[in-house]
Design an enzyme around this catalytic site. Structure first.
Site, PDB file in Angstrom:
ATOM      1  N   ASP A 200       0.873  -1.166   0.000  1.00 13.07           N
ATOM      2  CA  ASP A 200       0.000   0.000   0.000  1.00 13.07           C
ATOM      3  C   ASP A 200       0.916   1.224   0.000  1.00 13.07           C
ATOM      4  O   ASP A 200       2.104   1.137   0.328  1.00 13.07           O
ATOM      5  CB  ASP A 200      -0.950   0.008   1.210  1.00 13.07           C
ATOM      6  CG  ASP A 200      -2.148   0.942   0.960  1.00 13.07           C
ATOM      7  OD1 ASP A 200      -2.063   1.790   0.043  1.00 13.07           O
ATOM      8  OD2 ASP A 200      -3.161   0.829   1.676  1.00 13.07           O
ATOM      9  N   TRP A 201       0.341   2.368  -0.360  1.00 11.19           N
ATOM     10  CA  TRP A 201       1.160   3.568  -0.582  1.00 11.19           C
ATOM     11  C   TRP A 201       1.774   4.070   0.737  1.00 11.19           C
ATOM     12  O   TRP A 201       1.082   4.598   1.596  1.00 11.19           O
ATOM     13  CB  TRP A 201       0.293   4.627  -1.246  1.00 11.19           C
ATOM     14  CG  TRP A 201       0.304   4.559  -2.754  1.00 11.19           C
ATOM     15  CD1 TRP A 201       0.542   5.604  -3.600  1.00 11.19           C
ATOM     16  CD2 TRP A 201       0.097   3.423  -3.615  1.00 11.19           C
ATOM     17  NE1 TRP A 201       0.509   5.181  -4.909  1.00 11.19           N
ATOM     18  CE2 TRP A 201       0.238   3.858  -4.952  1.00 11.19           C
ATOM     19  CE3 TRP A 201      -0.160   2.071  -3.396  1.00 11.19           C
ATOM     20  CZ2 TRP A 201       0.113   3.002  -6.045  1.00 11.19           C
ATOM     21  CZ3 TRP A 201      -0.288   1.211  -4.489  1.00 11.19           C
ATOM     22  CH2 TRP A 201      -0.152   1.680  -5.781  1.00 11.19           C
TER      23      TRP A 201
END
Ligand code: BGC
Length: 754
Positions: free
Chosen positions: A211-212
């Site tokens: 995930d970012w």
């Protein structure tokens, strides 16, 4: 292998893995062409906005999900996107999770089957799907620092099962690792989760993207099985990976393997058909149909459909400015947006309208309410559109309770007091409290129904479409009834799950607790009957029944097949959904439905053998849906193991509150911003930052603070292109008292990566 290839293990900017473009997802395409962000604040190319997952799940319709997937795939092809970042399949542990609108259900079988259909649809167009967020990520507060503590059985039965279904039935091109830790280890560094479970147990053969901002240590992550750290490029990450690769040994080999996996992924992702146009009109029509199929009629004393010759008063700002999608990374710019007001006006040109409440708080709610009540005297039917305004639920923070704004509840009560015949339409991403339920004639729940939600709602209110949605989650009576209530947001860093498998209906059934609307509930404008149950032994066992439309209008009925073992020796829910089908029938028409029940449908996860086991006994197989009075059941005798008897008390488990102990706070790149309060420089920094947040509206300031304070210091690398891991290390050194050394590191990191 060229050593430069190691750069493939961190993203190329926000949206690229090497040359391959990826985009959010999941209920429409968020293609950002200029400035990029991961919270949906900046513009993206206009796209079709489909209903969010919380709505689509209520359709209980695998074919519809497949079609929406196909449409999204076509839109990706047209925009040159190789991978869509979605769907999100996390378990709805609590209705308070701010991001629940992006997730499907409290039942892992429903989630898994619908998500698998959607992924198959997307991938049928040659585009990849990235299923997220792997795993046990069921709340937003402190999502980047929290450790999900879940027992092994609940993990496999509730939190991983939907991922397993999607991997096995749809072979997604990618999975996104969640921000949180699982059992003390970040999901992005969790070898057991990525390699042991997904790759080895389930046969996952795609890539893992983080995930970012979810990577704490890029080398640990790559060695544990993560393919790409997103976003990037963080040059400090690449340097660390290169050094590890050059050092060789076991770690070097593991990193090489990841590079090869990413190269394979890139090769498959390039498509000659990029740029091919799609039929926008057809996609908007699909969005409208999907929205109508997903709405749930929760109450109807006969006021719906509205009736042609009736005088209608429409109330509520949401009727003109709809809430149709959630906030955060999934937020897209729609190509068009219709409203209930405009659409209903087409059928009722003389319809009256009153705003009823103010969405931005700039007008007096009492005056607006009185105005609506006065107009109601001239109407046969009053339709109130109410729900949760944008700031109530979003990626990044959770709800405190399940209430709607007081002004919405007060409006409904005031209209009921005045004797109006009130139909409520709810726009919200997750359950709300409905204290006025006994006082209204009808309740239609649309959840967040996408850019064609207005037209779909008008179709349903007027009877052009017949509601057929079923709740994909329980609507509780009170906020505190939620089985995770006592442990949901107690500690920022640790999320205990003492309720284990007793989540959603599994808890409400076992505890015998009354609910407002049960999982699976939903009404129709027609009537159905279910009959002719046939159960056949064997592997697989087979269950059959006949469904008949006994009413006067065409409609669709959903039948679930549920399994329970009343005399079980072990801890077990009363019954669990194992499959479901939806069928459309004309008045008087009937159809036979057949379900195949493999042995896994009767299995539980056994922690002693770390695998699935079937217990010997007489199982009850139920066909139908809860709360509708249409359920039939029969018995099936199964051979299996005889586990040792287990004693347990559902309420005692659920209400056990686990509180973390204190201790000295050490600042590391993974520390939440909250922790820097313990340092003088940290307090100084927060005072300045707080001042900035206060300049925003009071609501935004509070929620922004929650989001910022719960984020780790390493998230700073996403705040400016020149910040990287070395910058964060410098800040940490500074906060830990080594000021000169810290400052030096910070300056060096900024200079070096100019
Ligand atoms: C979200 C992901 C999303 C990513 C990129 C993150 O904040 O959790 O679901 O895909 O941002 O926008």
């Amino acid at each position: 292998m060229d050593k430069k290839d190691v750069a493939l293990l961190t993203g190329e900017g926000y949206w690229f893995v090497g040359p391959v473009m990826v985009s959010d997802g999941p209920h429409g395409l968020r293609k950002q062409e200029k400035d990029a962000d991961f919270l949906g604040g900046l513009p993206s190319k206009p796209a079709v906005c489909y209903p969010t997952a919380s709505a689509l799940a209520c359709s209980f319709d695998k074919e519809l999900l497949y079609e929406v997937g196909e449409a999204l795939g076509d839109e990706c092809i047209s925009e040159g996107i190789s991978v869509l970042l979605g769907p999100g399949v996390n378990h709805k542990r609590s209705p308070r999770c701010g991001r629940n609108f992006e997730y499907f259900s409290e039942d892992p079988v429903l989630t898994g089957e619908l998500a698998a259909a959607m992924v198959r649809g997307i991938q049928s167009r040659g585009v990849g799907a990235c299923v997220k967020h792997f795993a046990a990520n069921s709340r937003e507060w402190g999502r980047m620092v929290a450790d999900s503590v879940v027992d092994e059985r609940a993990l496999f039965e509730i939190y991983l099962r939907q991922f397993e279904t999607v991997v096995k039935k749809a072979r997604p091109a990618a999975m996104m690792t969640a921000y949180n830790k699982l059992g003390g280890v970040y999901c992005s560094e969790n070898e057991w989760l990525m390699n042991g479970v997904a790759r080895e147990k389930w046969g996952f053969d795609g890539v893992f993207l983080s995930d970012w901002g979810a990577v704490s240590d890029p080398v640990k992550s790559a060695v544990a099985g993560l393919d790409v750290e997103m976003p990037g490029p963080d040059r400090a990450s690449t340097e660390r990976l290169r050094r590890a690769l050059e050092a060789g040994g076991e770690h070097g080999e593991k990193i090489k393997k990841r590079v090869e996996n990413v190269k394979r992924f890139i090769k498959r992702a390039q498509k000659p058909e990029f740029g091919k146009l799609f039929d926008l009109g057809a996609h908007l029509e699909l969005a409208r149909r999907a929205s109508a199929e997903s709405a749930v009629l929760l109450k109807n004393s006969g006021s719906l459909p509205l009736g042609k010759d009736k005088k209608i008063l429409l109330v509520g700002e949401l009727a003109k400015s709809p809430r149709y999608q959630g906030s955060g990374s999934s937020r897209i710019d729609p190509v068009s947006l219709d409203s209930i007001y405009e659409e209903l006006k087409k059928t009722y040109p003389d319809m009256l309208y009153a705003p009823g409440y103010s969405l931005d708080g700039k007008k007096d709610d009492k005056i607006l309410r009185d105005e609506a009540v006065a107009l109601s005297a001239n109407a046969d039917r009053v339709v109130v559109v109410a729900g949760l305004p944008d700031e109530y639920e979003s990626e990044g923070y959770d709800r405190v309770d399940l209430s709607m704004p007081a002004s919405h509840d007060a409006l409904i009560e005031a209209l009921a007091d005045a004797g109006a015949d009130v139909t409520v339409v709810l726009q919200c991403g997750a359950p709300v409290l409905t204290p006025w339920i006994e006082r209204v004639s009808a309740l239609l729940l649309t959840y967040l129904s996408g850019c064609r939600g207005g037209a779909a709602c008008a179709d349903l209110l007027t009877g052009r479409a017949n509601p057929s949605g079923r709740l994909a989650e329980t609507w509780p009576m009170r906020t505190e009834d939620d089985p995770s209530y006592d442990n949901f947001n107690v500690s920022m860093k640790r999320v205990e799950h003492p309720e284990g498998i007793f989540t959603g209906y599994r808890y409400y059934d076992a505890a015998g607790r009354e609910v407002r609307f049960p999982f699976g509930y939903g009404l129709s404008y027609t009537r159905f009957s279910i009959s002719d149950l046939k159960l056949e032994d064997g592997v697989p066992a087979v269950a059959k029944c006949r469904v008949t439309n006994t009413g006067n209008v065409p409609g669709s009925e959903t039948v679930g097949v549920w399994v329970g073992l009343e005399k079980s020796r072990i801890m077990r829910p009363v019954r669990e959904l194992r499959d479901f089908k939806k069928v459309s029938l004309a008045p008087g028409e009937s159809a036979e439905l057949e379900f195949s029940l493999p042995r896994e449908a009767f299995a539980y996860y056994d922690v002693k053998t770390h695998g699935w086991q079937v217990e010997k006994g007489e199982y009850t197989v139920f066909l139908g849906m809860p709360g509708t009075g249409l359920e039939i059941c029969g018995a099936l005798e199964l051979e299996g193991i005889e586990p040792e008897p287990e004693g347990y008390d559902v309420e005692e488990r659920v209400r056990r509150r686990e509180i973390e102990s204190g201790g000295k706070v050490v600042i590391t790149p993974d520390s939440p911003v909250e922790d820097i309060r313990t340092r003088f420089l940290g307090r100084l920094f927060l005072r300045i930052a707080d001042g900035k947040m206060k300049k925003m509206s009071p609501i935004d300031a509070d929620r922004t603070r929650t989001l910022v304070y719960g984020s780790p210091l390493r998230a700073l690398t996403m705040a400016h292109p020149r910040f990287n891991r070395d910058t964060v290390d410098g800040i940490v050194t500074l906060l830990n008292g080594k000021r000169l050394r810290g400052l030096h590191r910070i300056l060096k990191s900024l200079r070096k990566h100019k």
